[in-house]
Motif scaffolding. Structure first.
Motif, mmCIF file in Angstrom:
data_model
loop_
_atom_site.group_PDB
_atom_site.id
_atom_site.type_symbol
_atom_site.label_atom_id
_atom_site.label_comp_id
_atom_site.label_asym_id
_atom_site.label_seq_id
_atom_site.Cartn_x
_atom_site.Cartn_y
_atom_site.Cartn_z
ATOM 1 N N ASN A 36 66.972 10.421 47.661
ATOM 2 C CA ASN A 36 67.289 9.179 46.646
ATOM 3 C C ASN A 36 66.823 9.108 45.139
ATOM 4 N N LEU A 37 65.332 9.404 44.743
ATOM 5 C CA LEU A 37 65.109 9.503 44.015
ATOM 6 C C LEU A 37 65.329 10.835 43.215
ATOM 7 N N PRO A 38 64.976 11.662 43.785
ATOM 8 C CA PRO A 38 65.238 13.171 43.667
ATOM 9 C C PRO A 38 66.960 13.190 43.114
ATOM 10 N N LYS A 39 67.690 12.533 43.666
ATOM 11 C CA LYS A 39 69.121 12.507 43.228
ATOM 12 C C LYS A 39 69.593 11.884 41.624
ATOM 13 N N LEU A 84 54.831 13.335 40.923
ATOM 14 C CA LEU A 84 53.838 12.708 41.482
ATOM 15 C C LEU A 84 54.087 11.045 42.102
ATOM 16 N N LEU A 85 55.621 10.963 42.350
ATOM 17 C CA LEU A 85 56.085 9.434 42.922
ATOM 18 C C LEU A 85 55.713 10.027 44.653
ATOM 19 N N LEU A 86 56.341 11.269 44.594
ATOM 20 C CA LEU A 86 56.714 11.790 45.725
ATOM 21 C C LEU A 86 56.033 11.975 46.627
ATOM 22 N N SER A 87 54.681 12.633 45.696
ATOM 23 C CA SER A 87 53.486 13.825 46.370
ATOM 24 C C SER A 87 53.079 12.287 47.220
ATOM 25 N N ASN A 88 52.680 11.037 47.078
ATOM 26 C CA ASN A 88 52.156 10.148 47.845
ATOM 27 C C ASN A 88 52.554 8.894 47.904
ATOM 28 N N LEU A 89 53.455 8.214 48.926
ATOM 29 C CA LEU A 89 54.152 7.269 48.505
ATOM 30 C C LEU A 89 53.125 6.138 48.609
ATOM 31 N N LYS A 90 52.225 6.189 48.472
ATOM 32 C CA LYS A 90 51.953 4.397 48.427
ATOM 33 C C LYS A 90 51.350 4.007 47.328
ATOM 34 N N TYR A 91 52.408 5.475 46.004
ATOM 35 C CA TYR A 91 52.475 4.603 45.036
ATOM 36 C C TYR A 91 53.378 3.940 44.685
ATOM 37 N N LYS A 92 53.563 2.627 44.045
ATOM 38 C CA LYS A 92 53.819 1.629 44.460
ATOM 39 C C LYS A 92 54.815 1.781 42.915
ATOM 40 N N SER A 93 54.121 2.794 41.867
ATOM 41 C CA SER A 93 55.085 3.245 40.644
ATOM 42 C C SER A 93 53.695 3.360 39.154
ATOM 43 N N PHE A 94 54.265 4.185 38.629
ATOM 44 C CA PHE A 94 53.124 4.834 37.685
ATOM 45 C C PHE A 94 51.670 3.995 37.752
ATOM 46 N N GLU A 99 62.798 4.577 32.713
ATOM 47 C CA GLU A 99 62.263 4.289 34.079
ATOM 48 C C GLU A 99 62.051 4.274 35.145
ATOM 49 N N LEU A 100 63.027 2.989 35.028
ATOM 50 C CA LEU A 100 62.426 1.838 35.727
ATOM 51 C C LEU A 100 63.222 2.206 37.478
ATOM 52 N N VAL A 101 63.217 3.535 37.406
ATOM 53 C CA VAL A 101 64.106 4.260 38.944
ATOM 54 C C VAL A 101 61.900 4.728 39.187
ATOM 55 N N GLY A 102 61.374 4.732 38.451
ATOM 56 C CA GLY A 102 60.289 4.741 39.446
ATOM 57 C C GLY A 102 59.777 3.372 39.557
ATOM 58 N N THR A 103 59.663 2.512 38.738
ATOM 59 C CA THR A 103 59.374 1.234 39.364
ATOM 60 C C THR A 103 60.249 0.295 40.910
ATOM 61 N N VAL A 104 61.197 0.852 41.082
ATOM 62 C CA VAL A 104 62.149 0.510 42.354
ATOM 63 C C VAL A 104 62.451 1.978 43.536
ATOM 64 N N ALA A 105 61.479 2.838 42.878
ATOM 65 C CA ALA A 105 61.767 3.625 44.141
ATOM 66 C C ALA A 105 60.283 3.036 45.427
ATOM 67 N N ALA A 106 58.934 2.122 45.167
ATOM 68 C CA ALA A 106 59.057 1.558 46.390
ATOM 69 C C ALA A 106 59.405 0.674 46.913
ATOM 70 N N GLU A 107 60.915 0.538 46.779
ATOM 71 C CA GLU A 107 61.625 -0.004 47.483
ATOM 72 C C GLU A 107 63.049 -0.068 47.983
ATOM 73 N N SER A 108 62.807 1.526 48.232
ATOM 74 C CA SER A 108 63.533 2.308 48.085
ATOM 75 C C SER A 108 63.737 2.830 50.004
ATOM 76 N N LYS A 109 64.845 2.609 50.515
ATOM 77 C CA LYS A 109 64.973 2.975 51.543
ATOM 78 C C LYS A 109 64.411 4.575 52.183
ATOM 79 N N ASP A 110 65.233 5.368 51.146
ATOM 80 C CA ASP A 110 64.796 6.805 51.246
ATOM 81 C C ASP A 110 64.568 7.904 50.165
#
Length: 468
Positions: A234-237, A67-77, A219-230
């Protein structure tokens, strides 16, 4: 007031930050403090419990990742829940998740203060809690990269501690170590002479509550996804490595503990990681583990402060929280959300100043409330995925990170969540938490109903504008 030249969160977290935050999320305070009560309830079947919950967590995180990678405008769940399930679901989820981390932070601060007494018995209990709040506030306001660095080192400490415990436990098993009480370390202790369910099905089911709490924060990794460089790398890994982490940090760790200490000898009111070394007659090593447990609680508090400030920022952008929470500092930190969350955490200082509280009693009650909200969060993530598959079939086809099993896996996870909620009725302490959770959801739902209809209409338009 800190003013800002930038109007968005910055993607300043590197791959190593994301990976270690994901690892840290997998190793929560619930593992260090709550494993004892889970073993007491479930006995050897705790291994099966952690395996089942681990599989569910992995599927939920895969749904979250797609879901997060389907739209990078999503900043969190909260963003995709608001779009796919509506403003009502997003409003309740956002504020509930904020509350979840606040109460976890309060419990962790109480735990830190309690364990500090081992080293400074005459120190007033409220001082360590206040010191942690001030330190984490000052560090979090600087830059998100500094948060990543703190969690990076916190996670390393936790990983090293668990690895050492496993290695020492294996050594004890190999030499058939005999404790001062006469118990001999053996793999046979794990299987309890073939009786994996010594407390029956009720004990097995009751163990799911505290075990589930141990996974809160993954699930915190979903919250920090908005501030990940790549995020696409990074998220799938981070998510795909969850199974091996669960096997190592949960399954293998508790198996080693039960091999060295027979499950019925484990005190439910103490951390089994500390008890293992005391059991072996190594008080100096136990003292070191005390520090690790405190570090874990500090890490959880730090993650909570980060997460709640970002949650308030996201809610404010969607006009579901006061606009002051959209203000960012010069370092692109949601400064007012950070301040408000830290002010709420000061209630732990008040509790500790009034009088000493039993760590485990407070921990179990608060952890149960947090578990209810986390299960609710997972439930809405799964419902959002089902809606996403129907609304955006093209996005799913083009996704490079599809959820295994798709919608069928979602329904399996939803059934598990329903059963997990029912297990909260089995114990008096968790039953109280279930009542408190119901009171919260009634309160927040009623608050939504009081919001003018014109404002809710604006919410829908804002969601469509900002996320599409």
């Amino acid at each position: 007031m800190d003013q800002d030249n930038k109007d968005t969160l910055q993607r300043n977290l590197s791959n190593r930050h994301i990976q270690l935050i994901a690892i840290g999320g997998c190793i929560g305070t619930g593992l260090f403090l709550g494993a004892g009560s889970t073993i007491h309830l479930a006995g050897p079947s705790i291994v099966l419990i952690y395996t089942i919950i681990g599989a569910i967590v992995f599927l939920v995180m895969r749904a979250l990742g797609e879901l997060l990678l389907s739209n990078l405008k999503y900043k969190s769940f909260v963003d995709f829940v608001s779009e796919l399930l509506g403003p009502f679901a997003g409003f309740i989820l956002g504020w509930s998740y904020w509350l979840c981390w606040v109460v976890i932070g309060i419990a962790d601060l109480i735990a830190i203060s309690g364990y500090t007494h081992m080293f400074f018995p005459h120190l007033p209990s409220w001082i360590p809690a206040l010191a942690c709040i001030v330190i984490f506030y000052l560090l979090n306001r600087l830059t998100v990269r500094l948060f990543g660095e703190m969690e990076f080192w916190f996670a390393i400490i936790k990983v090293i501690a668990i690895c050492l415990l496993i290695l020492i436990g294996i050594f004890f098993i190999g030499i058939a170590f005999k404790s001062p009480s006469g118990d001999v370390a053996s793999l046979g202790n794990i299987f309890n002479n073939g009786d994996l369910f010594p407390n029956g099905y009720r004990g097995f089911l009751a163990g799911f509550q505290s075990a589930t709490f141990a996974f809160i924060g993954v699930e915190l990794v979903g919250t920090v996804a908005a501030e990940s460089k790549d995020p696409f790398k990074n998220l799938p890994k981070a998510i795909n490595n969850i199974p091996i982490r669960i096997i190592m940090f949960y399954v293998l760790a508790v198996m080693v503990i039960m091999a060295v200490i027979p499950w019925h000898s484990i005190n439910p009111d103490k951390s089994p990681f500390i008890v293992l070394f005391l059991f072996a007659g190594l008080p100096a090593a136990a003292a070191i583990v005390y520090i690790v447990v405190m570090t874990s609680a500090a890490s959880s508090t730090n993650s909570g402060i980060f997460s709640t400030s970002r949650m308030l920022y996201g809610l404010a952008l969607l006009k579901k929280a006061p606009n002051i929470f959209t203000i960012l500092s010069k370092s692109s930190v949601p400064i007012n959300g950070l301040r408000f969350s830290c002010i709420c955490l000061l209630s732990s200082v008040i509790l500790l100043a009034i009088g000493n509280k039993n760590i485990m009693d407070s921990f179990i009650l608060v952890s149960s409330v947090a578990t209810i909200i986390s299960l609710f969060t997972w439930f809405l993530i799964l419902l959002s995925y089902i809606r996403y598959r129907k609304k955006y079939p093209k996005r799913h086809l083009e996704s490079c990170f599809k959820m295994p099993g798709g919608i069928l896996s979602c329904w399996v996870c939803i059934i598990f969540i329903a059963v997990a909620i029912l297990t909260l009725t089995l114990q008096p302490s968790t039953r109280i938490a279930l009542y408190l959770g119901c009171v919260w959801f009634i309160f927040i739902s009623s608050s939504y109903l009081l919001i003018p209809k014109s404002v809710k209409t604006d919410w829908k338009a804002l969601i469509n504008k900002s996320l599409n």
